[in-house]
Scaffold this motif. Structure first.
Motif, PDB file in Angstrom:
ATOM      1  N   ARG A 156       0.696 -10.858  -3.619  1.00  0.00           N
ATOM      2  CA  ARG A 156      -0.437 -10.206  -4.302  1.00  0.00           C
ATOM      3  C   ARG A 156      -1.530  -9.898  -3.285  1.00  0.00           C
ATOM      4  N   TYR A 157      -2.089  -8.678  -3.366  1.00  0.00           N
ATOM      5  CA  TYR A 157      -3.053  -8.244  -2.356  1.00  0.00           C
ATOM      6  C   TYR A 157      -4.221  -7.490  -2.981  1.00  0.00           C
ATOM      7  N   ALA A 158      -5.400  -7.721  -2.405  1.00  0.00           N
ATOM      8  CA  ALA A 158      -6.600  -6.988  -2.803  1.00  0.00           C
ATOM      9  C   ALA A 158      -6.669  -5.669  -2.031  1.00  0.00           C
ATOM     10  N   ALA A 159      -7.626  -4.843  -2.402  1.00  0.00           N
ATOM     11  CA  ALA A 159      -7.724  -3.492  -1.834  1.00  0.00           C
ATOM     12  C   ALA A 159      -7.905  -3.509  -0.315  1.00  0.00           C
ATOM     13  N   ARG A 160      -8.646  -4.492   0.212  1.00  0.00           N
ATOM     14  CA  ARG A 160      -8.911  -4.512   1.658  1.00  0.00           C
ATOM     15  C   ARG A 160      -7.626  -4.609   2.464  1.00  0.00           C
ATOM     16  N   ALA A 161      -6.696  -5.438   2.030  1.00  0.00           N
ATOM     17  CA  ALA A 161      -5.444  -5.606   2.764  1.00  0.00           C
ATOM     18  C   ALA A 161      -4.627  -4.317   2.786  1.00  0.00           C
ATOM     19  N   LEU A 162      -4.788  -3.489   1.763  1.00  0.00           N
ATOM     20  CA  LEU A 162      -3.986  -2.273   1.632  1.00  0.00           C
ATOM     21  C   LEU A 162      -4.709  -1.036   2.146  1.00  0.00           C
ATOM     22  N   SER A 163      -5.901  -1.209   2.726  1.00  0.00           N
ATOM     23  CA  SER A 163      -6.766  -0.072   3.043  1.00  0.00           C
ATOM     24  C   SER A 163      -6.170   0.900   4.058  1.00  0.00           C
ATOM     25  N   ARG A 164      -5.271   0.430   4.938  1.00  0.00           N
ATOM     26  CA  ARG A 164      -4.677   1.321   5.945  1.00  0.00           C
ATOM     27  C   ARG A 164      -3.407   2.009   5.456  1.00  0.00           C
ATOM     28  N   LEU A 165      -2.968   1.657   4.272  1.00  0.00           N
ATOM     29  CA  LEU A 165      -1.761   2.270   3.727  1.00  0.00           C
ATOM     30  C   LEU A 165      -2.092   3.577   3.013  1.00  0.00           C
ATOM     31  N   PRO A 166      -1.305   4.630   3.222  1.00  0.00           N
ATOM     32  CA  PRO A 166      -1.494   5.851   2.432  1.00  0.00           C
ATOM     33  C   PRO A 166      -1.351   5.536   0.942  1.00  0.00           C
ATOM     34  N   ALA A 167      -2.100   6.256   0.130  1.00  0.00           N
ATOM     35  CA  ALA A 167      -2.078   6.011  -1.315  1.00  0.00           C
ATOM     36  C   ALA A 167      -0.667   6.148  -1.880  1.00  0.00           C
ATOM     37  N   SER A 168       0.133   7.053  -1.309  1.00  0.00           N
ATOM     38  CA  SER A 168       1.490   7.252  -1.813  1.00  0.00           C
ATOM     39  C   SER A 168       2.349   5.998  -1.622  1.00  0.00           C
ATOM     40  N   LEU A 169       2.141   5.274  -0.505  1.00  0.00           N
ATOM     41  CA  LEU A 169       2.906   4.056  -0.266  1.00  0.00           C
ATOM     42  C   LEU A 169       2.425   2.917  -1.163  1.00  0.00           C
ATOM     43  N   VAL A 170       1.122   2.865  -1.407  1.00  0.00           N
ATOM     44  CA  VAL A 170       0.593   1.858  -2.322  1.00  0.00           C
ATOM     45  C   VAL A 170       1.211   2.043  -3.703  1.00  0.00           C
ATOM     46  N   GLU A 171       1.277   3.278  -4.150  1.00  0.00           N
ATOM     47  CA  GLU A 171       1.854   3.555  -5.477  1.00  0.00           C
ATOM     48  C   GLU A 171       3.347   3.243  -5.505  1.00  0.00           C
ATOM     49  N   ARG A 172       4.028   3.489  -4.415  1.00  0.00           N
ATOM     50  CA  ARG A 172       5.479   3.335  -4.380  1.00  0.00           C
ATOM     51  C   ARG A 172       5.904   1.873  -4.286  1.00  0.00           C
ATOM     52  N   TYR A 173       5.149   1.073  -3.537  1.00  0.00           N
ATOM     53  CA  TYR A 173       5.618  -0.277  -3.222  1.00  0.00           C
ATOM     54  C   TYR A 173       4.778  -1.404  -3.840  1.00  0.00           C
ATOM     55  N   PHE A 174       3.715  -1.063  -4.557  1.00  0.00           N
ATOM     56  CA  PHE A 174       2.855  -2.098  -5.129  1.00  0.00           C
ATOM     57  C   PHE A 174       2.559  -1.798  -6.596  1.00  0.00           C
ATOM     58  N   GLU A 175       2.741  -2.813  -7.425  1.00  0.00           N
ATOM     59  CA  GLU A 175       2.472  -2.682  -8.847  1.00  0.00           C
ATOM     60  C   GLU A 175       1.040  -3.129  -9.135  1.00  0.00           C
ATOM     61  N   ALA A 176       0.340  -2.339  -9.949  1.00  0.00           N
ATOM     62  CA  ALA A 176      -1.045  -2.662 -10.288  1.00  0.00           C
ATOM     63  C   ALA A 176      -1.104  -3.916 -11.159  1.00  0.00           C
ATOM     64  N   GLU A 177      -2.077  -4.791 -10.832  1.00  0.00           N
ATOM     65  CA  GLU A 177      -2.330  -5.978 -11.633  1.00  0.00           C
ATOM     66  C   GLU A 177      -3.815  -6.034 -11.972  1.00  0.00           C
ATOM     67  N   HIS A 178      -4.245  -7.103 -12.607  1.00  0.00           N
ATOM     68  CA  HIS A 178      -5.634  -7.203 -13.051  1.00  0.00           C
ATOM     69  C   HIS A 178      -6.576  -7.391 -11.863  1.00  0.00           C
ATOM     70  N   ARG A 179      -7.858  -7.062 -12.085  1.00  0.00           N
ATOM     71  CA  ARG A 179      -8.926  -7.255 -11.098  1.00  0.00           C
ATOM     72  C   ARG A 179      -8.645  -6.553  -9.775  1.00  0.00           C
ATOM     73  N   GLN A 180      -8.077  -5.388  -9.822  1.00  0.00           N
ATOM     74  CA  GLN A 180      -7.840  -4.541  -8.643  1.00  0.00           C
ATOM     75  C   GLN A 180      -6.856  -5.153  -7.645  1.00  0.00           C
ATOM     76  N   TYR A 181      -6.096  -6.127  -8.067  1.00  0.00           N
ATOM     77  CA  TYR A 181      -5.023  -6.658  -7.222  1.00  0.00           C
ATOM     78  C   TYR A 181      -3.748  -5.861  -7.472  1.00  0.00           C
ATOM     79  N   ARG A 182      -2.915  -5.825  -6.432  1.00  0.00           N
ATOM     80  CA  ARG A 182      -1.596  -5.225  -6.567  1.00  0.00           C
ATOM     81  C   ARG A 182      -0.555  -6.205  -6.037  1.00  0.00           C
ATOM     82  N   ARG A 183       0.635  -6.149  -6.632  1.00  0.00           N
ATOM     83  CA  ARG A 183       1.717  -7.021  -6.199  1.00  0.00           C
ATOM     84  C   ARG A 183       2.864  -6.190  -5.664  1.00  0.00           C
ATOM     85  N   ILE A 184       3.372  -6.613  -4.509  1.00  0.00           N
ATOM     86  CA  ILE A 184       4.469  -5.861  -3.900  1.00  0.00           C
ATOM     87  C   ILE A 184       5.689  -5.923  -4.824  1.00  0.00           C
TER      88      ILE A 184
END
Length: 274
Positions: A156-184
């Motif tokens: 599980r990762y917050a936005a800062r950890a994912l900041s260097r990833l293109p938005a397309s990769l975030v959408e492809r490899y991370f599922e949205a969770e509560h409080r702006q966290y995403r899970r791989i």
């Protein structure tokens, strides 16, 4: 209130940490040390620093908690991505030159912290290495910090950890969770294995077997010369002949070990076991 350590107590702390981790802490880190010792004293309900240190010296679980408190988990996805380019463009093509399709290729990331780096390797290869499906790629992430390894497995990762990833990769490899966290995604969580390893303990390192590629970035800077030599020998022993070692951009094997061959690639300087 933060505990104030005497000179003797500070020496006891830094000596214990050095024996446990190989990392060096001096007087210039006094406030950092005192804050973390204070937190552990609160957690254990021990009122004096000297009594806490005596407790930690005898209790393996508390020694691990102390190690966890002092590890530095500064990381994010696609950190030093020039090495990932080198991995896909030159290192892995050289590794698989002597392998057959379906053969095992082992990649080790340590310290893996909360998993950002080993998961980054997996994503990078899926996106950028055309031969990724032709081989059995095994990615292992290891760290001395048990809490970090647990977080890496959870993914599980917050936005800062994912900041260097293109938005397309975030959408492809991370599922949205509560409080702006995403899970791989589960497929990637299951494709990366995690373990607890102490790089300056040969027995601990030996449990991981041998690797074709090791990424050990931004760890040796926290060691003294003696610990760096032990770490270098352990890394060398964990590489297959012809395997590659990637260090952080400010690190070099030049004054640590002459066992590795120096290799200058298009995107990175790396080291190779002859």
């Amino acid at each position: 209130m933060t505990a104030t350590l005497s000179a003797d107590e500070l020496q006891l702390v830094t000596g214990l940490l050095y024996r446990l981790t190989g990392m060096t802490f001096g007087e210039n880190k006094r406030y950092y040390i005192e804050r973390r010792i204070t937190e552990r004293m609160k957690q254990t309900g021990i009122a004096s620093a000297r009594a806490y240190l005596a407790h930690a010296a005898l209790d393996p679980a508390e020694r691990q908690a102390l190690v966890n408190a002092f590890t530095i988990n500064e990381t994010y996805f696609f950190r030093e991505d020039h090495q990932f380019r080198a991995l896909g463009d030159q290192i892995l093509p050289e590794i698989v030159r002597t392998k057959r399709p379906g053969d095992l290729v082992r990649i080790w990331s340590l310290p893996c912290s909360t998993g950002d780096e080993p998961y980054s390797i997996a994503i990078w290869l899926l996106e950028n290495w055309p031969m990724v499906d032709a081989y059995n790629i095994e990615i292992i992430g290891s760290d001395i910090d048990t809490s970090a390894v647990e977080a890496a497995r959870a993914g599980r990762y917050a936005a800062r950890a994912l900041s260097r990833l293109p938005a397309s990769l975030v959408e492809r490899y991370f599922e949205a969770e509560h409080r702006q966290y995403r899970r791989i995604i589960e497929d990637l969580r299951e494709s990366v294995q995690f373990s607890v390893v102490n790089l300056v303990d040969p027995a601990s390192v030996a449990t991981q077997g041998r690797f074709d590629v090791i990424l050990c970035r931004n760890l040796l800077i926290y060691f003294d010369d003696a610990s760096r030599k032990i770490a270098a020998d352990n890394l060398f022993d964990r590489l297959h002949p012809g395997g590659f070692l990637c260090l952080g951009h400010s690190e070099s094997m030049a004054r640590i070990s002459d066992r590795f061959d120096f290799v200058r690639l298009d995107d990175a300087i790396v080291y190779r076991r002859p």
